[in-house]
Design a protein around this motif. Sequence first.
Motif, PDB file in Angstrom:
ATOM      1  N   LEU A 153     -16.725 -14.735   0.768  1.00 23.61           N
ATOM      2  CA  LEU A 153     -15.322 -14.330   0.746  1.00 23.61           C
ATOM      3  C   LEU A 153     -14.873 -13.887   2.130  1.00 23.61           C
ATOM      4  N   LEU A 154     -15.730 -13.179   2.831  1.00 26.01           N
ATOM      5  CA  LEU A 154     -15.377 -12.702   4.167  1.00 26.01           C
ATOM      6  C   LEU A 154     -15.170 -13.871   5.112  1.00 26.01           C
ATOM      7  N   ASP A 155     -15.964 -14.925   4.962  1.00 25.60           N
ATOM      8  CA  ASP A 155     -15.825 -16.111   5.816  1.00 25.60           C
ATOM      9  C   ASP A 155     -14.573 -16.906   5.477  1.00 25.60           C
ATOM     10  N   GLU A 156     -14.318 -17.087   4.176  1.00 23.62           N
ATOM     11  CA  GLU A 156     -13.252 -17.988   3.750  1.00 23.62           C
ATOM     12  C   GLU A 156     -11.876 -17.333   3.721  1.00 23.62           C
ATOM     13  N   ARG A 157     -11.802 -16.055   3.353  1.00 25.93           N
ATOM     14  CA  ARG A 157     -10.508 -15.379   3.264  1.00 25.93           C
ATOM     15  C   ARG A 157     -10.611 -13.951   3.806  1.00 25.93           C
ATOM     16  N   PRO A 158     -10.847 -13.801   5.109  1.00 23.90           N
ATOM     17  CA  PRO A 158     -10.999 -12.455   5.674  1.00 23.90           C
ATOM     18  C   PRO A 158      -9.776 -11.574   5.474  1.00 23.90           C
ATOM     19  N   GLU A 159      -8.574 -12.176   5.391  1.00 20.24           N
ATOM     20  CA  GLU A 159      -7.361 -11.367   5.236  1.00 20.24           C
ATOM     21  C   GLU A 159      -7.327 -10.679   3.869  1.00 20.24           C
ATOM     22  N   LEU A 160      -7.933 -11.316   2.854  1.00 17.92           N
ATOM     23  CA  LEU A 160      -7.992 -10.670   1.544  1.00 17.92           C
ATOM     24  C   LEU A 160      -8.903  -9.445   1.569  1.00 17.92           C
ATOM     25  N   VAL A 161      -9.982  -9.548   2.313  1.00 17.78           N
ATOM     26  CA  VAL A 161     -10.896  -8.412   2.453  1.00 17.78           C
ATOM     27  C   VAL A 161     -10.192  -7.253   3.144  1.00 17.78           C
ATOM     28  N   VAL A 162      -9.446  -7.560   4.198  1.00 17.77           N
ATOM     29  CA  VAL A 162      -8.715  -6.520   4.930  1.00 17.77           C
ATOM     30  C   VAL A 162      -7.687  -5.849   4.020  1.00 17.77           C
ATOM     31  N   ARG A 163      -6.959  -6.626   3.261  1.00 16.88           N
ATOM     32  CA  ARG A 163      -5.943  -6.057   2.366  1.00 16.88           C
ATOM     33  C   ARG A 163      -6.579  -5.214   1.264  1.00 16.88           C
ATOM     34  N   PHE A 164      -7.698  -5.655   0.742  1.00  9.98           N
ATOM     35  CA  PHE A 164      -8.398  -4.871  -0.278  1.00  9.98           C
ATOM     36  C   PHE A 164      -8.804  -3.510   0.281  1.00  9.98           C
ATOM     37  N   LEU A 165      -9.368  -3.513   1.472  1.00  4.34           N
ATOM     38  CA  LEU A 165      -9.773  -2.255   2.088  1.00  4.34           C
ATOM     39  C   LEU A 165      -8.563  -1.368   2.388  1.00  4.34           C
ATOM     40  N   ALA A 166      -7.454  -1.966   2.765  1.00  3.12           N
ATOM     41  CA  ALA A 166      -6.246  -1.176   3.029  1.00  3.12           C
ATOM     42  C   ALA A 166      -5.787  -0.459   1.762  1.00  3.12           C
ATOM     43  N   VAL A 167      -5.900  -1.119   0.619  1.00  7.24           N
ATOM     44  CA  VAL A 167      -5.553  -0.466  -0.648  1.00  7.24           C
ATOM     45  C   VAL A 167      -6.474   0.728  -0.895  1.00  7.24           C
ATOM     46  N   LEU A 168      -7.763   0.568  -0.607  1.00  5.20           N
ATOM     47  CA  LEU A 168      -8.704   1.673  -0.802  1.00  5.20           C
ATOM     48  C   LEU A 168      -8.375   2.842   0.123  1.00  5.20           C
ATOM     49  N   LEU A 169      -7.981   2.559   1.342  1.00  8.22           N
ATOM     50  CA  LEU A 169      -7.618   3.636   2.266  1.00  8.22           C
ATOM     51  C   LEU A 169      -6.379   4.369   1.775  1.00  8.22           C
ATOM     52  N   ARG A 170      -5.407   3.631   1.247  1.00 10.05           N
ATOM     53  CA  ARG A 170      -4.212   4.279   0.697  1.00 10.05           C
ATOM     54  C   ARG A 170      -4.578   5.132  -0.515  1.00 10.05           C
ATOM     55  N   ALA A 171      -5.481   4.641  -1.341  1.00  7.76           N
ATOM     56  CA  ALA A 171      -5.913   5.396  -2.517  1.00  7.76           C
ATOM     57  C   ALA A 171      -6.634   6.680  -2.107  1.00  7.76           C
ATOM     58  N   ALA A 172      -7.434   6.616  -1.036  1.00  2.20           N
ATOM     59  CA  ALA A 172      -8.107   7.813  -0.543  1.00  2.20           C
ATOM     60  C   ALA A 172      -7.093   8.829  -0.023  1.00  2.20           C
ATOM     61  N   ASP A 173      -6.047   8.352   0.650  1.00  2.02           N
ATOM     62  CA  ASP A 173      -4.974   9.245   1.102  1.00  2.02           C
ATOM     63  C   ASP A 173      -4.288   9.905  -0.096  1.00  2.02           C
ATOM     64  N   TRP A 174      -3.996   9.112  -1.112  1.00  2.00           N
ATOM     65  CA  TRP A 174      -3.340   9.630  -2.318  1.00  2.00           C
ATOM     66  C   TRP A 174      -4.200  10.704  -2.981  1.00  2.00           C
ATOM     67  N   ALA A 175      -5.502  10.463  -3.074  1.00  3.81           N
ATOM     68  CA  ALA A 175      -6.410  11.418  -3.721  1.00  3.81           C
ATOM     69  C   ALA A 175      -6.382  12.773  -3.025  1.00  3.81           C
ATOM     70  N   ALA A 176      -6.246  12.749  -1.718  1.00  2.37           N
ATOM     71  CA  ALA A 176      -6.202  14.011  -0.969  1.00  2.37           C
ATOM     72  C   ALA A 176      -4.931  14.797  -1.253  1.00  2.37           C
ATOM     73  N   ARG A 177      -3.855  14.093  -1.672  1.00  2.00           N
ATOM     74  CA  ARG A 177      -2.572  14.761  -1.931  1.00  2.00           C
ATOM     75  C   ARG A 177      -2.389  15.176  -3.389  1.00  2.00           C
ATOM     76  N   GLU A 178      -3.182  14.596  -4.292  1.00  3.37           N
ATOM     77  CA  GLU A 178      -2.945  14.771  -5.728  1.00  3.37           C
ATOM     78  C   GLU A 178      -4.201  15.267  -6.449  1.00  3.37           C
ATOM     79  N   PRO A 179      -4.637  16.504  -6.204  1.00  2.08           N
ATOM     80  CA  PRO A 179      -5.886  16.979  -6.804  1.00  2.08           C
ATOM     81  C   PRO A 179      -5.873  17.022  -8.322  1.00  2.08           C
TER      82      PRO A 179
END
Length: 323
Positions: free
Chosen positions: A218-244
Motif C-alpha cells: 500500500l505504501l508503494d502503490e498509494r502513499p498519499e492514502l497512507v499520509v491521509r490516514f496518519l493525518a486523521v490519527l493525528l487529528r484524533a490524538a489532538d481531539w482526545a487531548a481536548r475532550e477527556p
Amino acid sequence: MAPPILWFTRCPVPTATGIAADLGWLSAEFAPDGIAVRSLQDGVSPDEAETHYTHALTGLFREGGNVPALWARARGERTRLLGLTWIEERQAILTRRGEPVTSLDGLRLAVPRRDISIDFWRAMALHGFAGALRADGRDLADAVLVEVEAAKDAPQWEAELTALAKGEVDAVYVKGALAVEAALRHDADVAVDLDALPDRRARINNGTPRPITVHQTLLDERPELVVRFLAVLLRAADWAAREPTELRRILSAETGAGGDAVARAYVHQPLHPDLSDERLGLLAEQERFLRAHGFLETAVDVHAWADPAPLTAARELINKETP
C-alpha cells in the motif's frame, strides 16, 4: 487505481485509530474517493481476522501490540513501521491479598500459554516479570516460571488469577483497565507497581511502545492514502487531548472496561505517534528480549523497519490545513 477497501485494526487499548473510528473520521476521510474503510474487529472471516497478527492483508493499517508486529516482520511480511506511541497502562505484579511480598526472588510466577499464532500473552508476562526482577537486581533465572494453560478465547488474566487464588502460583503480571477489574474480582494485591518504577525500561512490553504499521504494498502503490490516514490519527490524538470526558467513554467501549477502571488504568497522556530515537531504542530492546526468548524467528532491525516520511508528510498536511 484506488483500492476498494482500506482496512484497519487495533487492540482493545487506547489508540488514535480506535478514537478516529468511533468518531467516524476514517470513513468520512475516504468516502469521497469511493474507498470503503473497514475494521477487522467488525465480524470478518477467520482468515481476515488472523491478519491482525500476520499483517498479510496488503491494505491494512495496524495500531496494536508490538509482539505480533515484530513477529510478522521477522517472518518476512513486508510491513513498515510508521509511528510509535507510549501509553502508561497500569502494569503491575499481583499477589494474594494478605501475603505481603517484597521481592519476586524465588517465587512461582504465572506464565500463560495459549494456542494462538503468536503467544503475546506469554511474552507480556515474561517481560513484565523481567522488568520487576531487574529493578531488584534479579532476572528470570531467580524465580520459578510456572506454565498456566489458558484457552484461546479465555478472558484476560482469568487463568493466571485463578491459579493465584488456588495457590498454584505466587504472582501474576497484569496490565490495563480490565486488569484493574480482574484484580478486584480476585481480591489480589499489587506487589510491584511497574508504573511507579523510575526506569521506564522496566515497562517495555507488548504495548510500550505500541507501533503503527502498514503493508509495504500500500505504501508503494498509494502513499498519499497512507499520509491521509496518519493525518486523521493525528487529528484524533489532538481531539482526545481536548475532550477527556468523551475520551473516557470511547476508551470504555474500546477496552470493555468500566469508566472507573479506565480512569485508574490510563493516565491522560498524548496519543500522538512519533519515531524518536528514544522510542525506537525502547522497541529495539523489546525486539532483543523477544528474540532471546524464542518469539522471533529472525532479527528485526527496527531502525531499518521504520519509515518516517509518511508521518512527516501527515504533519505537513495538517499544518497546511490549519489557518
